[in-house]
Motif scaffolding. Structure first.
Motif, PDB file in Angstrom:
ATOM      1  N   GLU A  23       0.827  -1.211   0.000  1.00  0.00           N
ATOM      2  CA  GLU A  23       0.000   0.000   0.000  1.00  0.00           C
ATOM      3  C   GLU A  23       0.862   1.262   0.000  1.00  0.00           C
ATOM      4  N   ARG A  27       0.000   0.051  -4.303  1.00  0.00           N
ATOM      5  CA  ARG A  27      -0.729  -1.161  -4.678  1.00  0.00           C
ATOM      6  C   ARG A  27      -1.792  -1.422  -3.611  1.00  0.00           C
ATOM      7  N   THR A  28      -2.625  -2.447  -3.811  1.00  0.00           N
ATOM      8  CA  THR A  28      -3.744  -2.664  -2.896  1.00  0.00           C
ATOM      9  C   THR A  28      -3.662  -4.021  -2.200  1.00  0.00           C
ATOM     10  N   LYS A  29      -4.424  -4.134  -1.123  1.00  0.00           N
ATOM     11  CA  LYS A  29      -4.550  -5.402  -0.401  1.00  0.00           C
ATOM     12  C   LYS A  29      -5.176  -6.454  -1.326  1.00  0.00           C
TER      13      LYS A  29
END
Length: 116
Positions: A23, A27-29
């Motif tokens: 993050e 970027r994302t979980k």
């Protein structure tokens, strides 16, 4: 207190650090969970279950639904070791995971992370 081996470290304690790492780099979980699923076969519920059960890395990989057959294509250096040269199977799996998380954080395209 004796130092834990890498396989004895609780996956659920490291997972938030993976989330934070990706993050912080935009970027994302969801993307993190996608690459973990690619490597291990865990779906969202399975991943949450591993965290809730406080399983260590040894159990996390032992109970993985399906290790991706393309995992052996993960190459490069992580923590000073070439992942393709690591002889201990569990350590290699953990370092594969570290490597794909690192690739995600560095902005590598999802198709390339998934070796596709």
């Amino acid at each position: 207190m004796p130092r834990k081996t890498i396989g004895e470290i609780e996956f659920g304690k490291v997972y938030p650090m993976y989330v934070q790492k990706v993050e912080k780099k935009g970027r994302t979980k969801v993307e993190l969970d996608e690459v973990i699923a690619w490597l291990t076969g865990y779906d969202e519920a399975g991943l949450a279950g591993q965290i809730a059960k406080e399983n260590d890395f040894a159990t996390f990989f032992a109970e993985a639904p399906a290790l991706n057959p393309a995992a052996d294509q993960i190459t490069g250096v992580i923590c000073g070791y070439r992942v393709e040269e690591i002889e201990d199977p569990l350590t290699q799996k953990i370092r594969w995971l570290d490597k794909i998380v690192d690739e995600l954080a560095k902005g590598k395209a999802m198709e390339k992370i998934k070796r596709g």
